[in-house]
Design a protein around this motif. Structure first.
Motif, short mmCIF file in Angstrom:
data_model
loop_
_atom_site.label_atom_id
_atom_site.label_comp_id
_atom_site.label_asym_id
_atom_site.label_seq_id
_atom_site.Cartn_x
_atom_site.Cartn_y
_atom_site.Cartn_z
N ILE A 1 0.85 -1.19 0.00
CA ILE A 1 0.00 0.00 0.00
C ILE A 1 0.89 1.24 0.00
CG2 ILE A 1 -1.69 1.34 1.31
CD1 ILE A 1 -2.78 -1.27 2.41
N THR A 2 0.72 2.10 -0.98
CA THR A 2 1.53 3.30 -1.10
C THR A 2 0.74 4.53 -0.65
OG1 THR A 2 0.78 3.72 -3.36
CG2 THR A 2 2.70 2.27 -3.09
N PHE A 3 1.42 5.65 -0.61
CA PHE A 3 0.77 6.92 -0.27
C PHE A 3 -0.37 7.20 -1.24
CE2 PHE A 3 0.31 11.43 -1.18
CZ PHE A 3 0.03 11.94 0.08
N ALA A 4 -0.15 6.93 -2.53
CA ALA A 4 -1.18 7.16 -3.54
C ALA A 4 -2.41 6.31 -3.29
CB ALA A 4 -0.63 6.90 -4.94
N LYS B 1 -4.31 7.82 -0.34
CA LYS B 1 -4.98 9.06 -0.73
C LYS B 1 -6.23 8.78 -1.56
CE LYS B 1 -3.97 13.62 -2.68
NZ LYS B 1 -4.25 14.34 -1.41
N ARG B 2 -6.14 7.80 -2.48
CA ARG B 2 -7.27 7.44 -3.32
C ARG B 2 -8.44 6.92 -2.49
NH1 ARG B 2 -8.55 2.49 -4.75
NH2 ARG B 2 -6.45 1.71 -4.33
N VAL B 3 -8.14 5.99 -1.57
CA VAL B 3 -9.20 5.38 -0.77
C VAL B 3 -9.79 6.40 0.20
CG1 VAL B 3 -9.70 3.63 0.98
CG2 VAL B 3 -8.30 3.04 -0.99
N SER B 4 -8.95 7.24 0.79
CA SER B 4 -9.48 8.25 1.72
C SER B 4 -10.44 9.20 1.00
CB SER B 4 -8.34 9.03 2.37
OG SER B 4 -7.64 9.81 1.42
N ALA B 5 -10.12 9.53 -0.25
CA ALA B 5 -11.01 10.40 -1.02
C ALA B 5 -12.33 9.71 -1.31
CB ALA B 5 -10.33 10.81 -2.32
N HIS B 6 -12.31 8.43 -1.67
CA HIS B 6 -13.53 7.67 -1.96
C HIS B 6 -14.39 7.52 -0.72
CE1 HIS B 6 -13.36 6.44 -6.14
NE2 HIS B 6 -12.09 6.14 -6.01
N LEU B 7 -13.74 7.44 0.45
CA LEU B 7 -14.49 7.27 1.68
C LEU B 7 -14.96 8.59 2.27
CD1 LEU B 7 -12.33 4.52 3.44
CD2 LEU B 7 -14.51 4.22 2.29
N GLU C 1 -13.07 10.97 3.46
CA GLU C 1 -12.21 11.43 4.55
C GLU C 1 -11.23 12.46 4.00
OE1 GLU C 1 -12.55 10.66 7.60
OE2 GLU C 1 -13.87 8.92 7.53
N ASN C 2 -11.42 13.73 4.34
CA ASN C 2 -10.57 14.81 3.85
C ASN C 2 -9.34 14.94 4.76
OD1 ASN C 2 -9.60 17.00 2.44
ND2 ASN C 2 -10.90 18.49 3.51
N ILE C 3 -8.33 14.12 4.48
CA ILE C 3 -7.15 14.05 5.34
C ILE C 3 -5.96 14.71 4.63
CG2 ILE C 3 -5.60 12.51 6.59
CD1 ILE C 3 -7.83 10.46 6.66
N PRO C 4 -5.27 15.63 5.27
CA PRO C 4 -4.11 16.28 4.67
C PRO C 4 -3.02 15.27 4.31
CG PRO C 4 -4.83 17.47 6.63
CD PRO C 4 -5.59 16.18 6.60
N ASP C 5 -2.23 15.63 3.30
CA ASP C 5 -1.19 14.72 2.82
C ASP C 5 -0.19 14.34 3.91
OD1 ASP C 5 -2.41 14.85 0.41
OD2 ASP C 5 -0.81 15.93 -0.64
N ASP C 6 0.16 15.30 4.77
CA ASP C 6 1.16 15.00 5.79
C ASP C 6 0.63 13.96 6.79
OD1 ASP C 6 -0.70 16.82 6.78
OD2 ASP C 6 0.72 17.71 8.19
N GLU C 7 -0.68 13.96 7.04
CA GLU C 7 -1.25 12.98 7.95
C GLU C 7 -1.37 11.61 7.29
OE1 GLU C 7 -4.79 14.28 9.86
OE2 GLU C 7 -3.91 16.18 10.54
N ILE D 1 1.33 6.02 6.86
CA ILE D 1 2.27 5.09 6.21
C ILE D 1 3.48 4.86 7.10
CG2 ILE D 1 3.85 4.79 4.27
CD1 ILE D 1 1.07 4.36 3.34
N ASN D 2 4.03 5.94 7.64
CA ASN D 2 5.24 5.84 8.45
C ASN D 2 5.01 4.99 9.69
OD1 ASN D 2 6.41 7.58 6.61
ND2 ASN D 2 6.18 9.39 7.89
N ILE D 3 3.84 5.12 10.32
CA ILE D 3 3.54 4.36 11.53
C ILE D 3 3.46 2.87 11.23
CG2 ILE D 3 1.74 3.90 13.25
CD1 ILE D 3 1.14 6.90 13.23
N ALA D 4 2.84 2.52 10.11
CA ALA D 4 2.64 1.11 9.77
C ALA D 4 3.84 0.48 9.09
CB ALA D 4 1.42 0.95 8.86
N ASP D 5 4.73 1.30 8.56
CA ASP D 5 5.87 0.83 7.76
C ASP D 5 7.00 0.35 8.67
OD1 ASP D 5 7.74 0.31 5.83
OD2 ASP D 5 8.17 2.42 5.39
N ALA D 6 6.98 -0.92 9.04
CA ALA D 6 7.94 -1.45 10.00
C ALA D 6 9.36 -1.56 9.42
CB ALA D 6 7.49 -2.82 10.49
#
Length: 227
Positions: free
Chosen positions: A176-179, A182-188, A190-196, A201-206
């Motif tokens: 799962i990438t940033f893109a 962003k795509r799924v959040s838009a479909h759902l 959820e207006n989430i800023p790019d930095d969030e 991604i950073n939190i889940a990316d072990a």
């Protein structure tokens, strides 16, 4: 950020597990639809899909260890009958117990996912904590019931993962990438800023690869309290 992150995860799980959407799934711009997870529910069992801002709740989980006798009671009638028949086939002398060594054979016959060798050692210790080499039907039913429940949860998490990667042919290598986020959040909605989004991604990316694989996704889903 934590609340937005949780909302997105909850919304994704609501769609992926058959939430209140009219299509019972999420259709992306390329026309692909996430398939709702297949559920196994015993008579009387219940499950509630919460709103995006609240928690998705399930029937309280039963701790896998130590095993208790008497049956958990969340197998369907058909599954219980099948298991009882298998047990009686092995227990030809009607002693009320069968060898623990038969557990892998029964596990495979039921079509359950095969664990690692280390997991087998722990599982056998659960069904036979006294080390007698025997297990009763009640302990076997407890064990199998937990394994079915784990399979249901894994299917639901897989369905949620496919929401982000609908075209992936190999889930183990999919990322799962940033893109994707962003795509799924838009479909759902959820207006989430790019930095969030990047922070999610950073939190889940072990492994610091810049993306999230299925193992990391499963870990985050379980840790988030969705399972």
């Amino acid at each position: 950020m934590a609340e937005r992150s949780y909302n997105l995860r909850s919304s994704a799980m609501r769609y992926a597990t058959g939430g209140s959407a009219a299509t019972n799934g999420l259709t992306s711009t390329n026309g692909l639809t996430a398939t709702p997870a297949v559920e196994r529910r015993a008579p009387g069992a219940s499950r509630k899909i919460a709103t995006p801002a609240s928690r998705l709740t399930r029937t309280p989980a039963v701790a896998p260890s130590p095993m208790k006798g008497g049956g958990i009671g969340n197998l369907t009638y058909e599954q219980r009958d099948e298991l009882r028949e298998m047990f009686d086939t092995v227990d030809t002398q009607c002693r009320g117990y069968i060898p623990v060594s038969k557990l892998p054979e029964i596990h495979q016959a039921l079509g359950l996912e095969q664990p690692s060798p280390d997991m087998w050692v722990r599982w056998k210790a659960n069904v036979d904590p006294e080390g007698t080499g025997k297990m009763t039907y009640e302990r076997l039913e407890d064990f199998v019931s937990l394994r079915y429940d784990e399979m249901d949860q894994n299917r639901e998490i897989l369905s949620a993962f496919r929401l982000f990667k609908p075209e992936a042919s190999d889930i183990k290598s999919a990322q799962i990438t940033f893109a994707d986020l962003k795509r799924v959040s838009a479909h759902l909605g959820e207006n989430i800023p790019d930095d969030e989004l990047q922070e999610m991604i950073n939190i889940a990316d072990a492994d610091n690869s810049g993306s999230v694989g299925f193992a990391d996704f499963m870990r985050v889903m379980r840790k988030s309290g969705l399972f």
